[in-house]
Enzyme design. Sequence first.
Site, PDB file in Angstrom:
ATOM      1  N   LYS A  46      -7.329   8.527 -18.824  1.00 30.95           N
ATOM      2  CA  LYS A  46      -7.853   9.357 -19.868  1.00 30.95           C
ATOM      3  C   LYS A  46      -6.514   9.034 -21.101  1.00 30.95           C
ATOM      4  CE  LYS A  46     -11.448   9.917 -17.973  1.00 30.95           C
ATOM      5  NZ  LYS A  46     -11.737  11.124 -17.049  1.00 30.95           N
TER       6      LYS A  46
ATOM      7  N   ARG B 122       0.824  -1.082   0.189  1.00 30.54           N
ATOM      8  CA  ARG B 122      -0.058  -0.102  -0.076  1.00 30.54           C
ATOM      9  C   ARG B 122       0.884   1.212   0.086  1.00 30.54           C
ATOM     10  NH1 ARG B 122      -1.623   1.467   4.554  1.00 30.54           N
ATOM     11  NH2 ARG B 122      -2.614  -0.592   5.299  1.00 30.54           N
TER      12      ARG B 122
ATOM     13  N   ASP C  83      -6.032  20.305 -12.571  1.00 36.38           N
ATOM     14  CA  ASP C  83      -6.333  19.272 -13.335  1.00 36.38           C
ATOM     15  C   ASP C  83      -5.795  19.306 -14.875  1.00 36.38           C
ATOM     16  OD1 ASP C  83      -7.474  17.045 -14.547  1.00 36.38           O
ATOM     17  OD2 ASP C  83      -9.371  17.153 -13.335  1.00 36.38           O
TER      18      ASP C  83
ATOM     19  N   TYR D 185     -14.451  19.008 -13.618  1.00 38.33           N
ATOM     20  CA  TYR D 185     -15.234  17.685 -13.882  1.00 38.33           C
ATOM     21  C   TYR D 185     -16.350  17.491 -12.722  1.00 38.33           C
ATOM     22  CZ  TYR D 185     -15.124  12.795 -13.938  1.00 38.33           C
ATOM     23  OH  TYR D 185     -15.746  11.389 -13.851  1.00 38.33           O
TER      24      TYR D 185
HETATM   25  C1  LIG Z   1     -12.350  11.325 -15.852  1.00 38.22           C
HETATM   26  C2  LIG Z   1     -11.892  12.677 -15.010  1.00 38.22           C
HETATM   27  C3  LIG Z   1     -11.348  13.007 -13.799  1.00 38.22           C
HETATM   28  C4  LIG Z   1     -11.841  11.823 -12.886  1.00 38.22           C
HETATM   29  O1  LIG Z   1     -11.029  10.687 -13.029  1.00 38.22           O
HETATM   30  P1  LIG Z   1     -11.212   9.193 -12.615  1.00 38.22           P
HETATM   31  O2  LIG Z   1     -10.036   8.403 -13.188  1.00 38.22           O
HETATM   32  O3  LIG Z   1     -12.428   8.871 -13.500  1.00 38.22           O
HETATM   33  O4  LIG Z   1     -11.316   8.939 -11.123  1.00 38.22           O
HETATM   34  C5  LIG Z   1     -11.014  14.128 -13.127  1.00 38.22           C
HETATM   35  N1  LIG Z   1     -11.114  15.225 -14.023  1.00 38.22           N
HETATM   36  C6  LIG Z   1     -10.962  15.215 -15.484  1.00 38.22           C
HETATM   37  C7  LIG Z   1     -10.819  16.298 -16.443  1.00 38.22           C
HETATM   38  C8  LIG Z   1     -11.495  13.961 -16.044  1.00 38.22           C
HETATM   39  O5  LIG Z   1     -11.736  13.829 -17.304  1.00 38.22           O
END
Ligand SMILES: *Cc1c(COP(=O)(O)O)cnc(C)c1O
Length: 380
Positions: free
Chosen positions: A195, A46, A170, A98
């Site tokens: 992504k 962990r 982000d 998001y």
């Molecule tokens: C998908 C996404 C998230 C969240 O990420 P997860 O891997 O689904 O938890 C956060 N910010 C953006 C811009 C996203 O597209």
Amino acid sequence: MHFDTRAIHAGYDPFAHFGAVNPPVFLSSTFAQSSPGQHQGYEYARSGNPTRAALEGVLASLEEGEHACAFSSGLGATDSIIKLLNAGDHVVMADDVYGGTFRIFDKTFKRFGVDFTMVDTTVAANVERAITPKTKMLFIESPSNPLLKISDIEALCTIARARKVISVVDNTFATPYLQQPLNLGADIVMHSATKYLGGHSDVVMGAAITRDANLAQQIKFNQNASGAVPGFLDCYLVHRGIKTLGVRMERACDNAEQIVSFLTEHKRVSRIYYPALDKHPNQAVAARQMRRFGAMIGFEIDGTVADGVRVVSGRRFWTLGESLGGVESLLEHPASMTHASIPPELRKKAGLNDGLIRLSCGIEAADDLIADLDEGLASY
Ligand SMILES: *Cc1c(COP(=O)(O)O)cnc(C)c1O
């Protein structure tokens, strides 16, 4: 070392692993100790694992940070970042972050006494005005989802720094290939590695990267305390995906540019959201802070929710789905999918019209993608 070279070589030394060109997947939850506390850097997985450490090495390098922490999801990373705060602290946040980011602030951390204010961060003065003596964090996203709004990261982080506010960006939509927020003054960069970083729609993962040893240590502590750690094999998959990040982004951006040209000419398309367009309100900021303009596009047809549904349904090469950033092209219709839970009047107020369609351009041949989209646009 150039970005594309670091994507292949940073963070991993084959000769530390019998010359294996790929980082081995260590399927070990625990590591042997010769006597209590005597070990080779790992105790219980962990807290850390060599496969994860290799991935974290390349992540830190690509964002030009010092410390990276891989998480079980993007929201896992966000959770550990918010836990830098205490009850009574205040956060200034972009008004179009998001949906899951909004939800964790609104439904989880508000109950624990962390308050927040949402502002349109495309205008820097809005952020300046929203900061109070209690403000401890700024949380922004650029480009944003699904209207591809651009915020001036350097200007906003400068404001935050002057007020001793931790700035978090982000960077999921841009990736470090197109934009490096730490170089623009951000304290922390976070990703949904699900992504573009993973890039093949086969893994859910997140990351947080910083240059600040103190912040890094606290984020790692929060992660280890709460447990949002990534799986061993998933770390390998994202590491493998990252090796082609540069080529994938170049191709996806090429496709996006061709698709934008096609949409611009199409008589049934009433509006296009893409940061490269002269009409985009922050085109100059995007040109300054991004290498290229990305592979996400929003566009509108002048139609009803049902018309939008028709355009996105039954496409051959555009997979109808809610994620983004994979090698396959995806499209979605916010009014009936990602944003369907928002009442129609509020959707309209946020600029999310019924005919809005979001595209995540993959790396297929642009001609096939355009022909398929053309068929969709003829179907309503
Ligand atoms: C998908 C996404 C998230 C969240 O990420 P997860 O891997 O689904 O938890 C956060 N910010 C953006 C811009 C996203 O597209």
